[in-house]
Structure formats: structure tokens, C-alpha cells
Enzyme design. Structure first.
Site, PDB file in Angstrom:
ATOM      1  N   THR A  17       0.895  -1.044   0.066  1.00  0.00           N
ATOM      2  CA  THR A  17       0.022   0.084   0.224  1.00  0.00           C
ATOM      3  C   THR A  17       0.813   1.355   0.033  1.00  0.00           C
ATOM      4  OG1 THR A  17      -0.302  -0.228   2.363  1.00  0.00           O
ATOM      5  CG2 THR A  17      -2.047  -1.084   1.298  1.00  0.00           C
ATOM      6  N   ASP A  63      -3.533  -8.436   7.130  1.00  0.00           N
ATOM      7  CA  ASP A  63      -2.691  -7.807   8.402  1.00  0.00           C
ATOM      8  C   ASP A  63      -1.810  -9.180   8.779  1.00  0.00           C
ATOM      9  OD1 ASP A  63      -1.888  -7.310  10.841  1.00  0.00           O
ATOM     10  OD2 ASP A  63      -3.611  -6.528  11.433  1.00  0.00           O
ATOM     11  N   ASN A  90       7.843  -7.761   3.007  1.00  0.00           N
ATOM     12  CA  ASN A  90       8.181  -6.245   3.149  1.00  0.00           C
ATOM     13  C   ASN A  90       7.278  -5.876   4.090  1.00  0.00           C
ATOM     14  OD1 ASN A  90       8.829  -3.505   1.720  1.00  0.00           O
ATOM     15  ND2 ASN A  90       6.657  -3.574   1.730  1.00  0.00           N
ATOM     16  N   SER A 143      17.523  -4.583   7.151  1.00  0.00           N
ATOM     17  CA  SER A 143      17.571  -3.108   7.078  1.00  0.00           C
ATOM     18  C   SER A 143      19.133  -3.055   7.526  1.00  0.00           C
ATOM     19  CB  SER A 143      16.813  -2.443   8.246  1.00  0.00           C
ATOM     20  OG  SER A 143      17.319  -1.190   8.579  1.00  0.00           O
ATOM     21  N   TYR A 156      13.595  -2.421  17.148  1.00  0.00           N
ATOM     22  CA  TYR A 156      13.428  -2.241  15.524  1.00  0.00           C
ATOM     23  C   TYR A 156      14.613  -2.858  15.077  1.00  0.00           C
ATOM     24  CZ  TYR A 156      13.181  -0.793  10.834  1.00  0.00           C
ATOM     25  OH  TYR A 156      13.212  -0.787   9.261  1.00  0.00           O
ATOM     26  N   LYS A 160      15.053  -6.520  12.806  1.00  0.00           N
ATOM     27  CA  LYS A 160      15.800  -6.637  11.427  1.00  0.00           C
ATOM     28  C   LYS A 160      16.910  -7.510  11.567  1.00  0.00           C
ATOM     29  CE  LYS A 160      12.540  -4.216   9.442  1.00  0.00           C
ATOM     30  NZ  LYS A 160      11.770  -4.779   8.146  1.00  0.00           N
TER      31      LYS A 160
HETATM   32  P1  NDP Z   1       6.000   2.174   4.502  1.00  0.00           P
HETATM   33  O1  NDP Z   1       5.329   2.652   5.634  1.00  0.00           O
HETATM   34  O2  NDP Z   1       6.033   3.244   3.281  1.00  0.00           O
HETATM   35  O3  NDP Z   1       5.304   0.861   4.083  1.00  0.00           O
HETATM   36  C1  NDP Z   1       5.308  -0.071   5.031  1.00  0.00           C
HETATM   37  C2  NDP Z   1       4.118  -0.972   4.431  1.00  0.00           C
HETATM   38  O4  NDP Z   1       4.129  -2.260   5.421  1.00  0.00           O
HETATM   39  C3  NDP Z   1       2.845  -0.617   4.246  1.00  0.00           C
HETATM   40  O5  NDP Z   1       2.188  -0.982   2.996  1.00  0.00           O
HETATM   41  C4  NDP Z   1       1.779  -1.038   5.542  1.00  0.00           C
HETATM   42  O6  NDP Z   1       0.658  -1.357   5.022  1.00  0.00           O
HETATM   43  C5  NDP Z   1       2.593  -2.288   5.566  1.00  0.00           C
HETATM   44  N1  NDP Z   1       2.284  -2.968   7.004  1.00  0.00           N
HETATM   45  C6  NDP Z   1       2.684  -2.469   8.170  1.00  0.00           C
HETATM   46  N2  NDP Z   1       2.172  -3.185   9.190  1.00  0.00           N
HETATM   47  C7  NDP Z   1       1.461  -4.277   8.242  1.00  0.00           C
HETATM   48  C8  NDP Z   1       0.570  -5.227   8.983  1.00  0.00           C
HETATM   49  N3  NDP Z   1       0.221  -5.458  10.302  1.00  0.00           N
HETATM   50  N4  NDP Z   1      -0.094  -6.026   8.146  1.00  0.00           N
HETATM   51  C9  NDP Z   1       0.215  -5.916   6.719  1.00  0.00           C
HETATM   52  N5  NDP Z   1       1.060  -4.944   6.213  1.00  0.00           N
HETATM   53  C10 NDP Z   1       1.527  -4.191   7.153  1.00  0.00           C
HETATM   54  O7  NDP Z   1       7.473   1.867   4.755  1.00  0.00           O
HETATM   55  P2  NDP Z   1       8.684   1.208   3.675  1.00  0.00           P
HETATM   56  O8  NDP Z   1       8.407   1.207   2.461  1.00  0.00           O
HETATM   57  O9  NDP Z   1       9.727   2.350   3.691  1.00  0.00           O
HETATM   58  O10 NDP Z   1       9.100   0.181   4.301  1.00  0.00           O
HETATM   59  C11 NDP Z   1       9.090  -1.471   3.893  1.00  0.00           C
HETATM   60  C12 NDP Z   1       9.865  -2.299   4.814  1.00  0.00           C
HETATM   61  O11 NDP Z   1      11.299  -1.831   4.566  1.00  0.00           O
HETATM   62  C13 NDP Z   1       9.692  -2.368   6.310  1.00  0.00           C
HETATM   63  O12 NDP Z   1       9.879  -3.694   6.682  1.00  0.00           O
HETATM   64  C14 NDP Z   1      10.883  -1.559   6.714  1.00  0.00           C
HETATM   65  O13 NDP Z   1      11.108  -1.770   8.156  1.00  0.00           O
HETATM   66  C15 NDP Z   1      11.861  -1.867   5.637  1.00  0.00           C
HETATM   67  N6  NDP Z   1      12.876  -0.796   5.683  1.00  0.00           N
HETATM   68  C16 NDP Z   1      12.725   0.534   5.524  1.00  0.00           C
HETATM   69  C17 NDP Z   1      13.558   1.574   5.214  1.00  0.00           C
HETATM   70  C18 NDP Z   1      13.350   2.990   5.073  1.00  0.00           C
HETATM   71  O14 NDP Z   1      14.202   3.758   5.396  1.00  0.00           O
HETATM   72  N7  NDP Z   1      12.219   3.231   4.501  1.00  0.00           N
HETATM   73  C19 NDP Z   1      15.030   1.099   5.401  1.00  0.00           C
HETATM   74  C20 NDP Z   1      15.404  -0.369   5.577  1.00  0.00           C
HETATM   75  C21 NDP Z   1      14.348  -1.283   5.771  1.00  0.00           C
HETATM   76  P3  NDP Z   1      -0.744  -1.025   5.828  1.00  0.00           P
HETATM   77  O15 NDP Z   1      -0.475  -0.006   6.591  1.00  0.00           O
HETATM   78  O16 NDP Z   1      -1.694  -0.695   4.660  1.00  0.00           O
HETATM   79  O17 NDP Z   1      -0.909  -2.362   6.497  1.00  0.00           O
HETATM   80  C1  8X3 Z   2      15.215   1.853   8.166  1.00  0.00           C
HETATM   81  C2  8X3 Z   2      16.518   2.372   8.276  1.00  0.00           C
HETATM   82  O1  8X3 Z   2      18.334   3.445   9.619  1.00  0.00           O
HETATM   83  O2  8X3 Z   2      16.046   4.245  10.178  1.00  0.00           O
HETATM   84  O3  8X3 Z   2      15.278   0.435   8.434  1.00  0.00           O
HETATM   85  O4  8X3 Z   2      16.831   2.097  10.852  1.00  0.00           O
HETATM   86  S1  8X3 Z   2      16.788   2.950   9.832  1.00  0.00           S
END
Ligand code: NDP
Ligand code: 8X3
Length: 256
Positions: A17, A63, A90, A143, A156, A160
């Protein structure tokens, strides 16, 4: 492998999403693949369906914290989408940046339920089909926080690190099959991640990326696509990526 590298492949994308998941779903669709896009926010899923307008996309509420939700998703898949061979694991989040002795316990629990338990449950549900068909790619979103501690990263980072080690252990168990597993470990990427971490505080979230050419969601999807496009005999175990403007801190020392 050409532009249609995903033709004939079916991907389950959790967290489609926003951010990385949505970008990856779009890339797989653009490359001719089929995508099961999932998340809790149904309005976002509906908007994606309207935007891409293809019957190669199936959108389903999920979820990942609830086993019943995972079971309902997988048992309700139409036959044309049932044989998942890319799992983009993801869905995940960070909540808060408080020190361990001050952090909200329920935030910790939500991160563990989503990033660890949810990811494990989805994997356990999808993996038997991949092994039976002797094909598949599992891309797990870890991460840089898995490897580098920072103040407030406490649970967090722990979740990871679990994702990274779980990925490596999956490799150990899957030896003898053609199923590949990769732990993707990004640094700063501008998505909704920080808005979620700071609970809707757009100002605090914006400050994280101020003056930095951070990675975009599509940058990360591009890297993941490059992993998926590699010849089938190559497995990328772990892949750490950062913006050029991000590096490492020195050790902290208390001289008090
Ligand atoms: P976003 O917040 O943009 O996306 C997170 C996604 O996870 C959303 O689509 C959300 O959908 C979904 N989500 C959260 N909780 C649930 C749940 N209980 N069930 C199903 N879906 C869920 O963040 P990112 O795209 O940046 O993050 C994606 C992944 O990458 C995460 O695991 C994050 O930890 C990791 N990450 C992010 C980094 C960054 O700097 N952005 C760096 C390293 C890793 P919805 O709320 O609609 O359920
Ligand atoms: C997301 C990157 O540096 O905020 O995983 O942990 S950081």
C-alpha cells in the site's frame, strides 16, 4: 533476461500500500508478472488497482500479524494466482525512537508481531508450495539496522537482525532446492516509514531526510529487481544498500 523478466511469475507482496512494496508491485507488473498486492489499507489497494488497471494484479486485504488473515488470503486465491513464486516479505514498521528504558512496550510488541511474527507466518505459509514446485524467490526486507546499532533502534534493529539471520537460516534449510532467499538491508529511504515511526508527525519525519538525497522506494525496488533477474543458479544472500550521503558513526564513549 529482458524487460519481461517477470512474465509467468506470481508475486505475493506484503505491504504493497506504500513505499517499497508498492514500488516493487509496480515493477513486477511492468515486467509482465502477476502480483497479489496486500496490506491493511484497502483504499490504497483500490487506488493501485484503478491506477494500473490490469488483470495481472489482485489486491487483497492482509494483516500479517493475524494468522487467520494469512490463512484467508491464501485459501481464497484464485487458481491463476495460487502458485506464488516470488514472496516479497516487506510489511513492517518502526514505532518510536525512544530509549529502551523509556520506550512504549506496546510499540515494541507491535514491531515484533509485524516484523518478526508476521514475516515468519507468511513465509511458513508460502514456502511449502515453492519447495514442492522447486522454484521461488523469497526477498526479505531487513535493514542496515540489523547490523548497526543506533540510539532508539533497540527493538526495531532487533527485529531486522532476526530477519537477516532467519533469511540465512532459510538458505541452510533450502539447500537442495532451487528456492532462493535474499535479505535486503537498506539504509535511508524516503517513504512513509518515518511518518509511521513518528506517529504522523510529518515535520519530524521530514527532518530525517533534510539535505540528503535519500533512496526512493523505486531505488530499492530497482535493486530488488536486479536480484530477481540474476541467473537462477546465483543466490544473493544479503545485500546492504545506502544513499551515498549516509555512512557510519564512530563508537560512542561516555567520558562522564
Ligand atoms: P512504508 O511505511 O511506506 O510501508 C510499510 C508497508 O508495510 C505499508 O504498505 C503497510 O501497509 C505495511 N504494513 C505495516 N504493518 C502491516 C501489517 N500489520 N500487515 C500488513 N501490512 C503491514 O515503509 P517502507 O516501504 O519504507 O518499509 C517497507 C519495509 O522496509 C519495512 O519492513 C521497513 O522496516 C523496511 N525498511 C525501510 C527502510 C526505510 O528507510 N524506509 C530502510 C530499511 C528497511 P498498511 O499500513 O496498509 O497495512
Ligand atoms: C530503516 C533504516 O536507519 O531508520 O530500517 O533504521 S533506519
Amino acid at each position: 533476461m529482458g524487460e519481461n523478466w517477470a512474465e509467468g511469475r506470481i508475486a505475493l507482496v506484503t505491504g504493497a500500500t506504500s513505499g517499497f512494496g508498492e514500488a516493487m508491485a509496480r515493477r513486477i507488473l511492468a515486467a509482465g508478472g502477476q502480483v497479489i498486492a496486500t496490506g491493511r489499507r484497502v483504499d490504497r489497494l483500490e487506488a493501485l488497482v484503478r491506477d494500473v488497471a490490469t488483470d495481472r494484479l489482485l489486491a487483497r486485504e492482509l494483516d500479517v500479524r493475524a494468522q487467520t488473515s494469512i490463512d484467508a488470503l491464501l485459501s481464497g486465491l484464485p487458481a491463476a494466482f495460487a502458485d506464488i513464486d516470488i514472496l516479497y516479505n516487506n510489511a513492517g514498521l518502526a514505532l518510536g525512537l525512544g530509549k529502551a528504558h523509556q520506550a512504549d512496550l506496546s510499540d515494541w510488541e507491535t514491531m515484533i508481531e509485524t516484523n518478526v511474527t508476521g514475516l515468519v507466518r507468511v513465509t511458513r505459509a508460502v514456502l511449502p508450495g515453492m519447495v514442492a514446485r522447486n522454484r521461488g524467490d523469497v526477498i526479505n526486507l531487513s535493514s542496515v539496522a540489523a547490523s548497526y546499532p543506533y540510539p532508539g533502534g533497540n527493538v526495531y534493529g532487533g527485529t531486522k537482525a532476526f530477519v537477516r539471520q532467519f533469511s540465512l537460516n532459510l538458505r541452510a534449510d533450502l539447500l537442495g532446492t532451487r528456492v532462493r532467499v535474499t535479505s535486503i538491508e537498506p539504509g535511508m529511504a524516503e517513504t512513509e516509514f518515518s511518518v509511521v515511526r513518528f506517529k504522523g508527525d510529518e515535520g519530524a519525519a521530514g527532518n530525517v531526510y533534510k539535505g540528503v538525497h535519500a533512496m526512493s522506494a523505486d531505488d530499492v525496488a530497482l535493486v530488488c529487481e536486479s536480484v530477481l533477474k540474476l541467473p537462477a543458479h546465483i543466490n544473493v544472500n544479503t545485500l546492504e544498500i545506502m544513499p551515498v550521503q549516509q555512512a557510519f558513526a564512530p563508537f560512542a564513549v561516555d567520558r562522564g
